[in-house]
Design a protein around this motif. Structure first.
Motif, PDB file in Angstrom:
ATOM      1  N   GLU A  63     -19.580 -98.924   8.429  1.00 52.97           N
ATOM      2  CA  GLU A  63     -20.350 -99.828   7.598  1.00 52.97           C
ATOM      3  C   GLU A  63     -19.724-101.217   7.485  1.00 52.97           C
ATOM      4  OE1 GLU A  63     -20.877 -97.919   3.860  1.00 52.97           O
ATOM      5  OE2 GLU A  63     -21.806 -96.131   4.717  1.00 52.97           O
ATOM      6  N   ASP A  64     -18.402-101.302   7.679  1.00 58.32           N
ATOM      7  CA  ASP A  64     -17.701-102.573   7.544  1.00 58.32           C
ATOM      8  C   ASP A  64     -16.620-102.665   8.616  1.00 58.32           C
ATOM      9  OD1 ASP A  64     -16.416-104.880   6.837  1.00 58.32           O
ATOM     10  OD2 ASP A  64     -15.786-104.211   4.845  1.00 58.32           O
ATOM     11  N   SER A  65     -16.937-103.322   9.721  1.00 60.07           N
ATOM     12  CA  SER A  65     -15.992-103.428  10.842  1.00 60.07           C
ATOM     13  C   SER A  65     -14.810-104.335  10.523  1.00 60.07           C
ATOM     14  CB  SER A  65     -16.717-103.949  12.087  1.00 60.07           C
ATOM     15  OG  SER A  65     -17.273-105.235  11.833  1.00 60.07           O
ATOM     16  N   THR A  66     -14.911-105.099   9.426  1.00 62.40           N
ATOM     17  CA  THR A  66     -13.827-106.036   9.067  1.00 62.40           C
ATOM     18  C   THR A  66     -12.771-105.381   8.190  1.00 62.40           C
ATOM     19  OG1 THR A  66     -14.905-106.825   7.027  1.00 62.40           O
ATOM     20  CG2 THR A  66     -15.532-107.894   9.099  1.00 62.40           C
ATOM     21  N   TRP A  84      -7.375-101.619   0.582  1.00 63.26           N
ATOM     22  CA  TRP A  84      -8.101-102.153   1.731  1.00 63.26           C
ATOM     23  C   TRP A  84      -8.712-103.501   1.378  1.00 63.26           C
ATOM     24  CZ3 TRP A  84      -9.400 -97.981  -1.192  1.00 63.26           C
ATOM     25  CH2 TRP A  84     -10.565 -98.082  -1.959  1.00 63.26           C
ATOM     26  N   THR A  85      -8.918-104.269   2.425  1.00 64.11           N
ATOM     27  CA  THR A  85      -9.639-105.537   2.293  1.00 64.11           C
ATOM     28  C   THR A  85     -10.808-105.513   3.256  1.00 64.11           C
ATOM     29  OG1 THR A  85      -8.196-106.578   3.939  1.00 64.11           O
ATOM     30  CG2 THR A  85      -7.579-106.824   1.623  1.00 64.11           C
ATOM     31  N   GLY A  86     -11.897-106.141   2.845  1.00 69.49           N
ATOM     32  CA  GLY A  86     -13.096-106.166   3.674  1.00 69.49           C
ATOM     33  C   GLY A  86     -14.213-106.824   2.906  1.00 69.49           C
ATOM     34  N   LYS A  87     -15.427-106.357   3.118  1.00 68.20           N
ATOM     35  CA  LYS A  87     -16.558-106.905   2.374  1.00 68.20           C
ATOM     36  C   LYS A  87     -16.411-106.630   0.881  1.00 68.20           C
ATOM     37  CE  LYS A  87     -19.800-106.478   6.239  1.00 68.20           C
ATOM     38  NZ  LYS A  87     -21.026-105.805   6.747  1.00 68.20           N
ATOM     39  N   MET A  88     -15.725-105.549   0.561  1.00 67.92           N
ATOM     40  CA  MET A  88     -15.412-105.231  -0.832  1.00 67.92           C
ATOM     41  C   MET A  88     -13.995-104.685  -0.879  1.00 67.92           C
ATOM     42  SD  MET A  88     -17.403-102.713  -3.517  1.00 67.92           S
ATOM     43  CE  MET A  88     -18.962-103.552  -3.240  1.00 67.92           C
ATOM     44  N   ASP A  89     -13.085-105.381  -1.556  1.00 68.75           N
ATOM     45  CA  ASP A  89     -11.689-104.962  -1.636  1.00 68.75           C
ATOM     46  C   ASP A  89     -11.544-103.821  -2.644  1.00 68.75           C
ATOM     47  OD1 ASP A  89     -11.347-107.063   0.049  1.00 68.75           O
ATOM     48  OD2 ASP A  89     -10.308-108.351  -1.391  1.00 68.75           O
ATOM     49  N   SER A 108     -10.265 -98.225  -7.634  1.00 68.21           N
ATOM     50  CA  SER A 108     -10.500 -99.585  -8.137  1.00 68.21           C
ATOM     51  C   SER A 108     -11.298-100.350  -7.096  1.00 68.21           C
ATOM     52  CB  SER A 108      -9.173-100.298  -8.409  1.00 68.21           C
ATOM     53  OG  SER A 108      -9.391-101.650  -8.752  1.00 68.21           O
ATOM     54  N   LEU A 109     -12.476-100.888  -7.498  1.00 70.57           N
ATOM     55  CA  LEU A 109     -13.335-101.646  -6.599  1.00 70.57           C
ATOM     56  C   LEU A 109     -13.583-103.037  -7.173  1.00 70.57           C
ATOM     57  CD1 LEU A 109     -16.054 -99.001  -5.635  1.00 70.57           C
ATOM     58  CD2 LEU A 109     -14.322 -99.963  -4.119  1.00 70.57           C
ATOM     59  N   LEU A 110     -13.387-104.051  -6.342  1.00 68.01           N
ATOM     60  CA  LEU A 110     -13.657-105.421  -6.764  1.00 68.01           C
ATOM     61  C   LEU A 110     -15.060-105.804  -6.303  1.00 68.01           C
ATOM     62  CD1 LEU A 110     -10.206-107.059  -5.923  1.00 68.01           C
ATOM     63  CD2 LEU A 110     -11.000-106.136  -8.104  1.00 68.01           C
ATOM     64  N   THR A 111     -16.041-105.631  -7.185  1.00 71.36           N
ATOM     65  CA  THR A 111     -17.434-105.903  -6.867  1.00 71.36           C
ATOM     66  C   THR A 111     -17.787-107.333  -7.278  1.00 71.36           C
ATOM     67  OG1 THR A 111     -18.414-105.290  -8.982  1.00 71.36           O
ATOM     68  CG2 THR A 111     -17.857-103.491  -7.468  1.00 71.36           C
ATOM     69  N   PRO A 112     -18.922-107.857  -6.804  1.00 66.28           N
ATOM     70  CA  PRO A 112     -19.350-109.195  -7.256  1.00 66.28           C
ATOM     71  C   PRO A 112     -19.520-109.283  -8.767  1.00 66.28           C
ATOM     72  CG  PRO A 112     -20.580-108.523  -5.313  1.00 66.28           C
ATOM     73  CD  PRO A 112     -19.788-107.329  -5.744  1.00 66.28           C
ATOM     74  N   GLY A 113     -19.768-108.132  -9.413  1.00 67.59           N
ATOM     75  CA  GLY A 113     -19.944-108.122 -10.859  1.00 67.59           C
ATOM     76  C   GLY A 113     -18.669-107.859 -11.621  1.00 67.59           C
ATOM     77  N   GLY A 114     -17.548-107.780 -10.903  1.00 69.69           N
ATOM     78  CA  GLY A 114     -16.273-107.517 -11.560  1.00 69.69           C
ATOM     79  C   GLY A 114     -15.640-106.227 -11.064  1.00 69.69           C
ATOM     80  N   GLU A 115     -14.507-105.876 -11.616  1.00 69.66           N
ATOM     81  CA  GLU A 115     -13.770-104.680 -11.196  1.00 69.66           C
ATOM     82  C   GLU A 115     -14.399-103.429 -11.792  1.00 69.66           C
ATOM     83  OE1 GLU A 115      -9.210-102.846 -11.222  1.00 69.66           O
ATOM     84  OE2 GLU A 115      -9.594-104.885 -11.941  1.00 69.66           O
TER      85      GLU A 115
END
Length: 354
Positions: A63-66, A84-89, A108-115
């Motif tokens: 889903e995320d090659s980066t 991990w780092t990618g589209k969502m760290d 722990s997920l760093l989403t656009p809406g916050g952690e």
């Protein structure tokens, strides 16, 4: 001015109404999936307990090659972590481990809406030689999350189920591939010292050999335990006669002992003596289903080295570790011995002149 006032109140009512609506929607979630894998429980457990294995079975790279994985100094067991780092760290830490039963983890997920900090849990249950593994996650959606899912059309629960099943099937694939691994090493001529052994003899079709062999080993081991006898090595099988035409084998399952044992009259279990012999030794590391490959390699070596098989002595196999204690078939060790004349070869002048 009245129009703007009405619009303001209308927007305010919509915002308040929306907040009330989304606020009343269920916030807590607990999403889990189970899958049964035809493999020993410890192999499945170890693939989850070691974070370095996650990038091999997980669905994230698709889903995320980066995405780039980073491992802490400790990445196995309680206290192990990775990020991990990618589209969502994000990052994950294992907080509790009950071997072959349960693993708990903090995510722990760093989403656009916050952690976001959901809890991840695993359970492992043995089922008739297979393993039922459950992967789940529970947490609580924020108001922003619920609004986003509503307007974006994102199916959070459906996507989580898909990810779980993809990961569980990924574990199955990598574990089954691991179990298929094997190697064959023809080590050359080896001198086997021989000695006394307790044994049972039977006949079987080749297709039924391993099943019948296991039952007989159980009987011999039971006799040893019943009479408090000490073994002097690992179990082995002696092949007394092989009939290639009808696919049958007469064999003896044996346990080495230090001295001659007089077994009770009428007992099917007897004590024999295996003479010292020179033999081509071949080591199979892997499932017993690959033994044909071991024998073929050994025979090829014998032919290439112009060795002469000593037909007066029987071929035998020593099982260097116990499958009941070593669950991964890829780690099973079998030593195959084909007796040969150590100092006599088919290209020797005495032979070639005949």
């Amino acid at each position: 001015m009245k129009i703007f006032k009405y619009l303001f109140f209308l927007i305010l009512i919509i915002v308040i109404g929306g907040a009330i609506y989304f606020g009343t929607q269920e916030s807590k979630y607990d999403i889990k999936d189970s899958y049964t894998i035809n493999a020993p429980i410890d192999l499945i457990f170890n693939k989850v307990n070691d974070f370095k294995d996650w990038e091999h079975w997980g669905p994230w790279k698709k889903e995320d090659s980066t995405i780039v994985f980073n491992y802490a100094e400790k990445n196995v067991g309680e206290g192990g972590s990775y990020s991990w780092t990618g589209k969502m760290d994000g990052s994950m830490t294992t907080t509790k481990v009950i071997e072959n039963k349960e693993i708990l983890q903090d995510l722990s997920l760093l989403t656009p809406g916050g952690e976001r900090n959901p809890k991840v849990y695993w359970s492992f249950v043995e089922e008739e030689g297979a393993t039922k593994v459950t992967w789940g996650m529970h947490g609580e959606h924020t108001l922003i999350d619920k609004v986003f899912y509503a307007f974006s059309g994102m199916d959070f629960e459906g996507d989580m189920h898909k990810m779980n099943m993809s990961g569980l099937k990924g574990i199955e694939t990598i574990v089954l591939e691991d179990m298929k691994q094997f190697s064959v090493d023809v080590t050359g001529i080896s001198d086997y010292g021989g000695g006394y052994y307790l044994y049972l003899t039977a006949s079987a079709k080749k297709s039924d050999l391993r099943i019948k062999m296991g039952a007989l080993f159980g009987e011999v081991m039971g006799f040893v335990q019943q009479h408090n006898l000490q073994t002097a090595g690992m179990p082995f099988t002696v092949y007394n006669q092989i009939n290639e035409a009808n696919g049958t084998v007469i064999f003896s399952t044996a346990l080495p002992v230090k001295e001659n044992i007089i077994t009770p009259e009428g007992s099917n279990i007897l004590c024999g003596y295996l003479e010292a012999t020179s033999a081509v030794k071949t080591v199979l590391k892997g499932n017993y289903t690959h033994l044909d490959k071991a024998y073929n390699n050994a025979k090829k070596y014998i032919k290439e080295q112009y060795l002469i098989v000593d037909s007066s002595k029987n071929v035998f196999e020593i099982y260097a570790n116990n499958p009941d204690l070593v669950s991964n078939p890829a780690e099973w060790m079998t030593e195959v011995y084909i007796p040969v004349f150590k100092d006599l070869r088919s290209n020797h002048s005495i032979i070639s002149e005949q």
